[in-house]
Enzyme design. Structure first.
Site, PDB file in Angstrom:
ATOM      1  N   GLY A  90      -7.809 -17.307  -3.170  1.00 55.27           N
ATOM      2  CA  GLY A  90      -8.379 -15.961  -3.280  1.00 55.27           C
ATOM      3  C   GLY A  90      -9.571 -15.916  -4.206  1.00 55.27           C
ATOM      4  O   GLY A  90     -10.682 -16.329  -3.852  1.00 55.27           O
ATOM      5  N   GLY A  99      -3.855 -17.251  -8.086  1.00 58.52           N
ATOM      6  CA  GLY A  99      -4.515 -18.024  -9.127  1.00 58.52           C
ATOM      7  C   GLY A  99      -4.764 -19.477  -8.799  1.00 58.52           C
ATOM      8  O   GLY A  99      -4.965 -20.289  -9.704  1.00 58.52           O
ATOM      9  N   CYS A 115       0.838  -1.201   0.000  1.00 60.09           N
ATOM     10  CA  CYS A 115       0.000   0.000   0.000  1.00 60.09           C
ATOM     11  C   CYS A 115       0.867   1.242   0.000  1.00 60.09           C
ATOM     12  O   CYS A 115       1.986   1.243   0.483  1.00 60.09           O
ATOM     13  CB  CYS A 115      -0.940   0.068   1.188  1.00 60.09           C
ATOM     14  SG  CYS A 115      -0.855  -1.266   2.280  1.00 60.09           S
TER      15      CYS A 115
HETATM   16  C1  LIG Z   1     -11.346  -8.182  -4.338  1.00 58.38           C
HETATM   17  C2  LIG Z   1     -10.000  -8.419  -3.725  1.00 58.38           C
HETATM   18  C3  LIG Z   1      -9.655  -7.792  -2.526  1.00 58.38           C
HETATM   19  C4  LIG Z   1      -8.392  -7.988  -1.942  1.00 58.38           C
HETATM   20  N1  LIG Z   1      -8.094  -7.374  -0.748  1.00 58.38           N
HETATM   21  C5  LIG Z   1      -6.869  -7.578  -0.171  1.00 58.38           C
HETATM   22  C6  LIG Z   1      -6.555  -6.984   1.094  1.00 58.38           C
HETATM   23  O1  LIG Z   1      -7.367  -6.283   1.717  1.00 58.38           O
HETATM   24  N2  LIG Z   1      -5.310  -7.202   1.620  1.00 58.38           N
HETATM   25  C7  LIG Z   1      -4.389  -8.009   0.981  1.00 58.38           C
HETATM   26  O2  LIG Z   1      -3.292  -8.188   1.503  1.00 58.38           O
HETATM   27  N3  LIG Z   1      -4.688  -8.604  -0.195  1.00 58.38           N
HETATM   28  C8  LIG Z   1      -5.897  -8.407  -0.783  1.00 58.38           C
HETATM   29  N4  LIG Z   1      -6.190  -9.038  -1.994  1.00 58.38           N
HETATM   30  C9  LIG Z   1      -5.187  -9.896  -2.642  1.00 58.38           C
HETATM   31  C10 LIG Z   1      -5.455 -11.389  -2.364  1.00 58.38           C
HETATM   32  O3  LIG Z   1      -5.381 -11.671  -0.988  1.00 58.38           O
HETATM   33  C11 LIG Z   1      -4.478 -12.279  -3.138  1.00 58.38           C
HETATM   34  O4  LIG Z   1      -3.161 -11.973  -2.732  1.00 58.38           O
HETATM   35  C12 LIG Z   1      -4.581 -12.091  -4.650  1.00 58.38           C
HETATM   36  O5  LIG Z   1      -5.928 -11.956  -5.032  1.00 58.38           O
HETATM   37  C13 LIG Z   1      -3.954 -13.228  -5.445  1.00 58.38           C
HETATM   38  O6  LIG Z   1      -4.588 -14.456  -5.198  1.00 58.38           O
HETATM   39  P1  LIG Z   1      -5.733 -15.091  -6.161  1.00 58.38           P
HETATM   40  O7  LIG Z   1      -5.197 -15.047  -7.559  1.00 58.38           O
HETATM   41  O8  LIG Z   1      -5.959 -16.465  -5.638  1.00 58.38           O
HETATM   42  O9  LIG Z   1      -6.933 -14.221  -6.001  1.00 58.38           O
HETATM   43  C14 LIG Z   1      -7.454  -8.838  -2.584  1.00 58.38           C
HETATM   44  C15 LIG Z   1      -7.806  -9.483  -3.775  1.00 58.38           C
HETATM   45  C16 LIG Z   1      -9.054  -9.297  -4.359  1.00 58.38           C
HETATM   46  C17 LIG Z   1      -9.393 -10.005  -5.640  1.00 58.38           C
END
Ligand SMILES: Cc1cc2nc3c(=O)[nH]c(=O)nc-3n(C[C@H](O)[C@H](O)[C@H](O)COP(=O)(O)O)c2cc1C
Ligand SMILES: Cc1cc2nc3c(=O)[nH]c(=O)nc-3n(C[C@H](O)[C@H](O)[C@H](O)COP(=O)(O)OP(=O)(O)OC[C@H]3O[C@@H](n4cnc5c(N)ncnc54)[C@H](O)[C@@H]3O)c2cc1C
Ligand code: FES
Lengths: 269, 305
Positions: free
Chosen positions: B267, B246, B132
């Site tokens: 996620g 993913g 962030c």
């Molecule tokens: C809608 C959304 C909100 C997310 N909010 C956060 C968050 O608040 N803090 C954080 O560290 N990661 C956040 N992420 C990232 C996920 O935790 C994860 O690292 C990322 O989506 C990759 O994993 P995935 O491909 O399985 O979704 C967010 C992801 C998505 C899609």
């Protein structure tokens, strides 16, 4: 609930608009009009996300094969706008889809004896049929104002008429019903003792909400927003609440707090 | 036949299996009751919490892209105090470790949020999101500068006695450098990856699709990048790793374990299927059983190159 559902029929009711019937568990009979489902078109990563659709109808039917009791179904009415809905339109009887439903907060019927006024713009008619059925069953007087760009956008009107709903149709080009906007026709008929239930494009909903507020008519609107999860987890689908400012933000989730909102709950500017 | 041993431990947090939910994709847990058994997964990670409630970005906030999605939610959350008072009590009765994801708009906020969570018995550990922007320094992302990241990690370390996982950003030239910096500053474990910054354009409107212009890419499209980063970091640091990016099914998850992850997070998959985390845990166990592998621990980092 999450369940696999079998397509029973998938018919083009007007150019580019399809009505699809699917099997559903009995529990769906407990759903309320205005609630929606999230549909996974294919078990693959493209399109990746589920697509939201309002419940057009929920009911029971007697399957043709012998020795089987009544079976619950649900229907959606959808417009082909992109990849997901195009793939959906190619499904046939016997194909399987994955559903999450019933989701969200539906319409509140309101006190008995009022005149229930349904306002639908184009595909916004979808959740209003289930609502009309429910209201007619409760013995309410129901009127429908349906609008669209042309006659092809006026969907399933005879279905509403068969329920005994008084219908008013308007099109932008005058190819069906009155020429003009649905809101213009609605305004001529607004009066006390009414309650409005509206679904359609956001500019139409805004016009209906403001008109209802100025006439002192209670009004509920069914809203849309891009969705990922449908269960209140991703916070992707928010709208501004009535008192939202940049300093004191007030966001509402369409999937969880809606999709149906009281018109006073939202910010229309 | 005996069941394979799926249990793993991350910085003292004991998990029945390696499957965790990823921050921001599982709400505060309660949203998913009815779709899965919260006690079937290894651990839950909360939405990212800040000191004060955060409203998040204007809409549109999400858009689908081929094999993935972009989000610019803007870290909307109820704030750490409301989490402790309203969300945590429910989670206390669930026999699954709760890991709280946190972030700060300034360096000081990171320390303050960590301090407020430190006394909470219902919190098994914290995950520090360093992806962030630092509002005090022109919005430079903490997690893209090794020094800034180290400052955050050190400060949080001084404000917590809980196991501390640091979540790495993939938007860097050298993820190994960032991983080493965080390890040196006192992280107990590393999770990776967060979303990859991307954008989508509406050609006809000549406008970006997201109100925020850019957003974070997640979903199957990022898996190869995530796997590569986990593999690189696993070779370079000794800390336990949590693989994210993913993961849609048990095979994806096991690939991350082979690459060197001790646990994984699910996620975007939870949006497609709210029961995904449970199914992935079940599928991983079934794979081990079928192949006659006695424990998941034996697969960690077992990639043959
Ligand atoms: C809608 C959304 C909100 C997310 N909010 C956060 C968050 O608040 N803090 C954080 O560290 N990661 C956040 N992420 C990232 C996920 O935790 C994860 O690292 C990322 O989506 C990759 O994993 P995935 O491909 O399985 O979704 C967010 C992801 C998505 C899609
Ligand atoms: C609660 C809710 C209920 C809905 N009910 C119905 C319904 O009953 N019948 C129906 O036909 N549609 C309904 N929609 C809209 C429907 O979900 C979208 O049209 C659909 O997701 C588009 O998918 P696609 O893959 O075909 O289009 P995509 O390829 O995803 O998009 C194609 C085009 O459609 C636009 N689009 C995408 N999603 C939406 C959306 N949610 N609203 C408006 N435009 C969109 C995109 O901006 C793009 O221009 C509803 C939406 C919500 C949020
Ligand atoms: S669609 Fe995810 S919160 Fe509404």
């Amino acid at each position: 609930m999450q369940f696999k559902s079998m397509v029973l029929s998938n018919v083009e009711v007007s150019p580019g608009y399809f009505r699809m019937r699917m099997t559903a568990p009995q529990e769906l009979l407990e759903s309320s009009p205005g609630q929606f489902l999230m549909l996974k078109v294919v078990d693959a990563i493209d399109p990746l996300l589920r697509r939201p659709f309002g419940l057009f109808d929920v009911g029971t039917f007697a399957p043709e094969y012998a020795g089987c009791g009544t079976q619950c179904y649900t229907e959606i009415l959808y417009k082909v706008v992109g990849k997901g809905t195009k793939m959906l339109s190619a499904l046939h009887h016997g194909d399987l889809v994955d559903l999450l439903t019933p989701l969200g907060k539906g319409f509140a019927a309101g006190p008995a004896g009022e005149e229930k006024v349904l306002v639908g713009g184009g595909i916004g008619l979808a959740p209003l049929y289930y609502l009309a059925k429910d209201l007619v069953m409760k013995g309410e007087k129901v009127r429908l104002f349906a609008g669209g760009r042309n006659r092809d956008d006026i969907l399933c009107i005879t279905e509403f008429e068969r329920l005994g709903v008084e219908t008013y149709v308007s099109t932008d080009d005058g190819t069906l019903g009155e020429r003009g906007l649905v809101t213009q026709v609605l305004e001529q008929h607004l009066g006390s003792g009414m309650r409005i239930f509206a679904c359609g494009p956001t500019p139409m909903l805004k016009a209906v909400a403001l008109m209802a507020q100025s006439h002192g008519v209670p009004c509920q609107v069914s809203m849309e927003a891009g969705m990922a999860c449908g269960v209140g987890a991703c916070l992707g689908c928010v709208l501004k609440g009535a008192n939202h400012t940049d300093e004191t933000p007030d966001y509402r989730c369409v999937c969880k707090d809606g999709p149906v909102f009281d018109s006073f709950e939202l910010q229309w500017s | 036949m005996t069941r394979p041993d799926m249990s793993v431990e991350i910085a003292g947090i004991k998990m029945r299996n390696p499957v965790m939910t990823a921050s921001g994709t599982f709400g505060y847990g309660a949203e998913f009751v009815g779709y899965l058994d919260l006690e079937s997964i290894g651990a839950m990670v909360s939405k990212g919490l800040s000191l004060k409630p955060k409203a998040g970005n204007p809409t549109p906030r999400i858009v689908e892209t081929p094999g993935g999605m972009l989000n610019a939610i803007g870290l909307q959350n109820v704030g750490v105090d409301a989490f402790i008072n309203q969300k945590l009590p429910y989670l206390k009765d669930v026999d699954t470790p709760v890991i709280v994801n946190l972030y700060g708009n300034t360096l000081e906020e990171y320390g303050e949020v960590a301090a407020r969570l430190d006394g909470q018995p219902g919190v098994a550990g914290i995950e520090v999101n360093i992806s962030c922007p630092n509002v005090m320094q022109g919005g430079i992302v903490f997690g893209t500068d090794p020094q800034a990241a180290q400052e955050v990690v050190r400060l949080v370390r001084n404000n917590t006695s809980k196991p501390m996982i640091v979540k790495l950003s993939p938007n860097v030239t050298d993820v190994v450098l960032m991983a080493k910096a965080c390890a040196d500053a006192g992280a107990d474990a590393l999770s990776l990856i967060n979303t990859l910054t991307g954008m989508a354009i509406d050609l006809d409107k000549r406008r970006p699709v997201l109100a925020n212009v850019t957003g974070g890419l997640s979903g199957p499209a990022i898996k190869p990048v995530a796997l590569r980063m986990v593999w690189q970091v696993a070779k370079a640091v000794k800390l336990p790793l949590i693989g994210i990016g993913g993961i849609m099914n048990a095979r994806d998850a096991l690939e991350f374990i082979l690459a060197g992850a001790t646990a994984i997070q699910v996620g975007t998959a939870s949006f497609l299927d709210p029961g995904a985390a449970q199914q992935i845990a079940r599928g991983m166990e079934a794979y081990l059983a079928e192949k006659g592998i006695p424990s998941i621990a034996s697969m960690i980092g077992a990639l043959e190159v």
